[in-house]
Each structure stands twice: as C-alpha cells, then as structure tokens.
Write a protein that holds these residues in place. Structure first.
Motif, PDB file in Angstrom:
ATOM      1  N   ALA A  78       1.090  -1.562  -0.441  1.00  0.00           N
ATOM      2  CA  ALA A  78      -0.103   0.212   0.105  1.00  0.00           C
ATOM      3  C   ALA A  78       0.652   1.447  -0.071  1.00  0.00           C
ATOM      4  O   ALA A  78       0.058   2.352  -0.318  1.00  0.00           O
ATOM      5  CB  ALA A  78      -1.323  -0.284   1.259  1.00  0.00           C
ATOM      6  N   GLY A  79       2.080   0.980   0.342  1.00  0.00           N
ATOM      7  CA  GLY A  79       2.894   2.497   0.617  1.00  0.00           C
ATOM      8  C   GLY A  79       3.238   2.419   1.803  1.00  0.00           C
ATOM      9  O   GLY A  79       2.985   2.428   2.594  1.00  0.00           O
ATOM     10  N   GLY A  80       4.368   3.537   1.427  1.00  0.00           N
ATOM     11  CA  GLY A  80       4.585   4.335   2.790  1.00  0.00           C
ATOM     12  C   GLY A  80       3.806   4.832   4.008  1.00  0.00           C
ATOM     13  O   GLY A  80       3.520   5.369   4.754  1.00  0.00           O
ATOM     14  N   GLY A  81       2.950   5.666   2.804  1.00  0.00           N
ATOM     15  CA  GLY A  81       2.298   6.031   4.008  1.00  0.00           C
ATOM     16  C   GLY A  81       1.144   6.007   5.179  1.00  0.00           C
ATOM     17  O   GLY A  81       1.511   6.389   5.894  1.00  0.00           O
ATOM     18  N   PRO A  82       0.315   5.019   4.604  1.00  0.00           N
ATOM     19  CA  PRO A  82      -0.364   4.006   5.589  1.00  0.00           C
ATOM     20  C   PRO A  82       0.173   3.287   6.382  1.00  0.00           C
ATOM     21  O   PRO A  82       0.015   3.519   8.043  1.00  0.00           O
ATOM     22  CB  PRO A  82      -1.373   2.717   4.828  1.00  0.00           C
ATOM     23  CG  PRO A  82      -0.988   3.713   3.312  1.00  0.00           C
ATOM     24  CD  PRO A  82      -0.132   4.431   2.973  1.00  0.00           C
ATOM     25  N   VAL A  83       1.621   3.394   6.003  1.00  0.00           N
ATOM     26  CA  VAL A  83       2.442   2.796   7.374  1.00  0.00           C
ATOM     27  C   VAL A  83       3.068   3.218   8.322  1.00  0.00           C
ATOM     28  O   VAL A  83       2.841   4.093   9.873  1.00  0.00           O
ATOM     29  CB  VAL A  83       3.752   1.586   7.307  1.00  0.00           C
ATOM     30  CG1 VAL A  83       4.551   2.076   7.570  1.00  0.00           C
ATOM     31  CG2 VAL A  83       3.817   0.790   6.033  1.00  0.00           C
ATOM     32  N   ASP A  84       3.321   5.385   7.427  1.00  0.00           N
ATOM     33  CA  ASP A  84       3.147   6.176   8.435  1.00  0.00           C
ATOM     34  C   ASP A  84       2.921   6.394   9.648  1.00  0.00           C
ATOM     35  O   ASP A  84       2.853   7.098  10.519  1.00  0.00           O
ATOM     36  CB  ASP A  84       3.917   7.284   7.345  1.00  0.00           C
ATOM     37  CG  ASP A  84       4.569   8.604   7.856  1.00  0.00           C
ATOM     38  OD1 ASP A  84       5.435   8.830   7.770  1.00  0.00           O
ATOM     39  OD2 ASP A  84       3.631   9.477   8.484  1.00  0.00           O
ATOM     40  N   LEU A  85       1.086   6.877   9.099  1.00  0.00           N
ATOM     41  CA  LEU A  85       0.333   7.352   9.346  1.00  0.00           C
ATOM     42  C   LEU A  85       0.162   5.895  11.097  1.00  0.00           C
ATOM     43  O   LEU A  85      -0.559   6.520  12.052  1.00  0.00           O
ATOM     44  CB  LEU A  85      -1.540   7.418   9.035  1.00  0.00           C
ATOM     45  CG  LEU A  85      -1.294   7.805   7.755  1.00  0.00           C
ATOM     46  CD1 LEU A  85      -2.588   8.185   7.022  1.00  0.00           C
ATOM     47  CD2 LEU A  85      -1.637   9.649   8.911  1.00  0.00           C
ATOM     48  N   MET A  86       0.381   5.166  10.688  1.00  0.00           N
ATOM     49  CA  MET A  86      -0.055   3.720  11.231  1.00  0.00           C
ATOM     50  C   MET A  86       1.510   3.772  12.675  1.00  0.00           C
ATOM     51  O   MET A  86       0.827   3.292  13.602  1.00  0.00           O
ATOM     52  CB  MET A  86      -0.257   2.467  11.309  1.00  0.00           C
ATOM     53  CG  MET A  86      -1.971   2.470  10.229  1.00  0.00           C
ATOM     54  SD  MET A  86      -3.139   1.263  11.444  1.00  0.00           S
ATOM     55  CE  MET A  86      -4.297   1.028  10.781  1.00  0.00           C
ATOM     56  N   THR A  87       2.770   3.888  12.542  1.00  0.00           N
ATOM     57  CA  THR A  87       3.274   3.432  13.089  1.00  0.00           C
ATOM     58  C   THR A  87       4.226   5.018  13.806  1.00  0.00           C
ATOM     59  O   THR A  87       4.797   4.980  14.846  1.00  0.00           O
ATOM     60  CB  THR A  87       4.374   3.382  12.784  1.00  0.00           C
ATOM     61  OG1 THR A  87       4.926   3.865  11.511  1.00  0.00           O
ATOM     62  CG2 THR A  87       4.113   1.947  11.987  1.00  0.00           C
TER      63      THR A  87
END
Length: 314
Positions: free
Chosen positions: A273-282
């Motif tokens: 899904a890309g880095g954006g969702p990971v950044d928001l979640m972490t």
C-alpha cells in the motif's frame, strides 16, 4: 448570519448544517449530486448543485447566495476506502483542497465575505518526536513519497486561507471522524465498519502511531463555534484522549461486535500500500484542542473515544 457551506452533504456537512440552522442561521449548502438536494432541504438549507472545480460556477453560486461566511468542507472521500480507490480519492480531494480552495477564496473576496472557515487534517503533523502537537506545530515537511501530494494540498489550503487579509481566515485541523455518516458507525452499510468487521483494517507494525479522534457531532459543534466567533489562524479539533492505533482500534472492533484486528508487519503493508499508510499507523502524533476550548468555549460531548465508541456509534 447567512452561511454558505461547500460540501454540505458530506459527513460533517450534514450535522454542521443542522446545528447552524438550529441556531437560527440561514444556510446555503452545496452538493455535487442532485439526488442529495432533498436531504439538504429537509435539514433546513437551501441546496445548490455545484462543481467546485468550475471557477465560474463557484463565483456565480457565491454571488447569488451573498453569504457573510463560507465554510469549505469539500472532499472526495465518498467511496469504500480500500487500496484500489485510495489513490483516486486522494487525487480528487487534493484538487478540492488546492483548486477548489482557490476558487472559493476568489468568490468569497468578490462577494465581501467576512469569515472563511476550511477543513484541514490533523493526521500529518510533523513527526518531530512529540506525542501531541498543538497549533504551533507544522505539517510534516518530509512525508513519504506517496503522501507528499496530499500533505502539499493541506499546506496549500492552510497557507491560502490563513493568509487572507480581507476576511478572517480559519483552518480547522480535525482529528479522525467517527459516528453517524462517517463510515465508522454501527450501521449495516458503514464502509469502514465493514472493513473492521471483516478484519481488513489491520494494526500495522506496532500500531504506535497516535491518532486523535472526534465524534462527528462534536466536530460540527466546534465548527459552529469557529463560524460564529473564531479568530484568524488554525484550530485543532479532537477529543481529549489521543491514543496509539494499537490501543483504540481493538476497542473499536469490540464496540462493533467484531473480532480483534489482524496485525500486519510494516514491511508488508509498505510493499502493498505504500509508505503513507505505514507512517500514519506507526509515526503519527496526536493533536491538542486546548485553543478551541480556551478561546471559543467548546466542550466535546464525548471527551474520549472510549465513551464515544460505547455510546455514539449509532
């Protein structure tokens, strides 16, 4: 006052319209869909079908309405929030936050509007190490590549709106909405709730990203306060209980009668899904709403998502 709401048929537009009408204001509300004009009329607003990306149509609608205040709540977040639709929704919303904002500001200036209130987002505050950010904080200067356009669009909106000198320009950074009409609600057709019930809304990595949430009725009430007596600048609007995703998401699943969310490693979600969702979640920090409480006397009905999930999802 006469108030022009761009995006009146959206998640926050509907309760905002109802609350403003209840307080005696005259509301003109826009929608992209002719099918939604009846629901706006039922709320007490005068509906207008409008393409917010058409500058001439925007100028004409605002001139005819002759409002004292414009409230910009335009987004394109109206389809199921899965990976297939995410990029298209983001691109359309980015245009509304850039081109749409510019069209509304130009029309507002020409019409002699006294106050302009616009929707921003508190999810992309700078990842500086602080757990909670107030209005002095800035938007993340180095977001992941797949989120860069969305953050740039938010920055454009905030700079354009708070930079005007011919009216009071106010940008509201909201926390994450939940409650009726948001998709995070206890209803059979609620899109985000369906993802949670089917365990397709996972906790990513350690779920350490801190999210601030706000019940949609509380968000609307804070917006009413900004419309009636807000001062130029930025306000944060969220509840008093920012919490890591790994804490609040399992509680939301429980409130919806769902099994606990799955947990996916960050590397896998980044790949899919890309880095954006990971950044928001972490990595996301929460936001503080002390300014809107102190200056405008706003008090949320649900000061914590814990009571909000238990009592406010229907």
């Amino acid at each position: 006052m006469k108030i022009f709401i761009a995006g009146a048929s959206g998640a926050i537009g509907k309760p905002l319209t109802a609350q403003l009408v209840a307080r005696g204001h005259e509301v003109v509300g826009t929608t992209r869909s002719p099918a939604r004009t009846g629901s706006l009329r039922a709320l007490g607003a005068e509906p207008v079908v409008l393409d917010a990306l058409d500058p001439e149509a925007v100028a004409d609608a605002v001139a005819k309405a002759a409002p004292e205040v414009i409230v910009h709540q335009l987004t394109a977040l109206n389809t199921p929030p899965d990976f297939r639709h995410a990029k298209r929704m983001a691109a359309a919303t980015n245009r509304l936050r850039t081109e749409g904002t510019d069209h509304l500001l130009a029309a507002a200036r020409a019409a002699g509007v006294r106050r302009f209130v616009a929707q921003s987002n508190g999810s992309w505050m700078e990842r500086s190490g602080a757990r909670i950010a107030d209005e002095r904080g800035r938007l993340e200067p180095r977001p992941p590549a797949d989120a860069a356009e969305s953050v740039a669009a938010l920055r454009h909106l905030e700079t354009a709106v708070t930079g005007i000198d011919w009216a009071d320009g106010i940008a509201i950074r909201y926390g994450g909405f939940y409650g009726p009409g948001t998709g995070l609600e206890d209803a059979p057709d609620a899109t985000l709730a369906q993802l949670i019930r089917s365990r397709r809304f996972p906790v990513v990595g350690g779920g350490t990203g801190v999210w601030s949430l706000v019940h949609i009725a509380d968000a609307a009430a804070a917006t009413v306060a900004c419309v009636e007596r807000g001062r130029p600048g930025i306000y944060h609007v969220a509840d008093d209980d920012p919490a890591p995703v790994g804490v609040w998401l399992p509680e939301l699943a429980r409130a919806l009668g769902a099994r606990p969310p799955r947990r996916f490693p960050a590397w896998l979600v980044r790949l899919l899904a890309g880095g954006g969702p990971v950044d928001l979640m972490t990595r996301a920090p929460g936001i503080s709403s002390e300014r809107v409480k102190r200056e405008l006397g706003w008090t949320p009905r649900y000061p914590s998502w814990r009571t909000g999930f238990a009592e406010g999802l229907r």
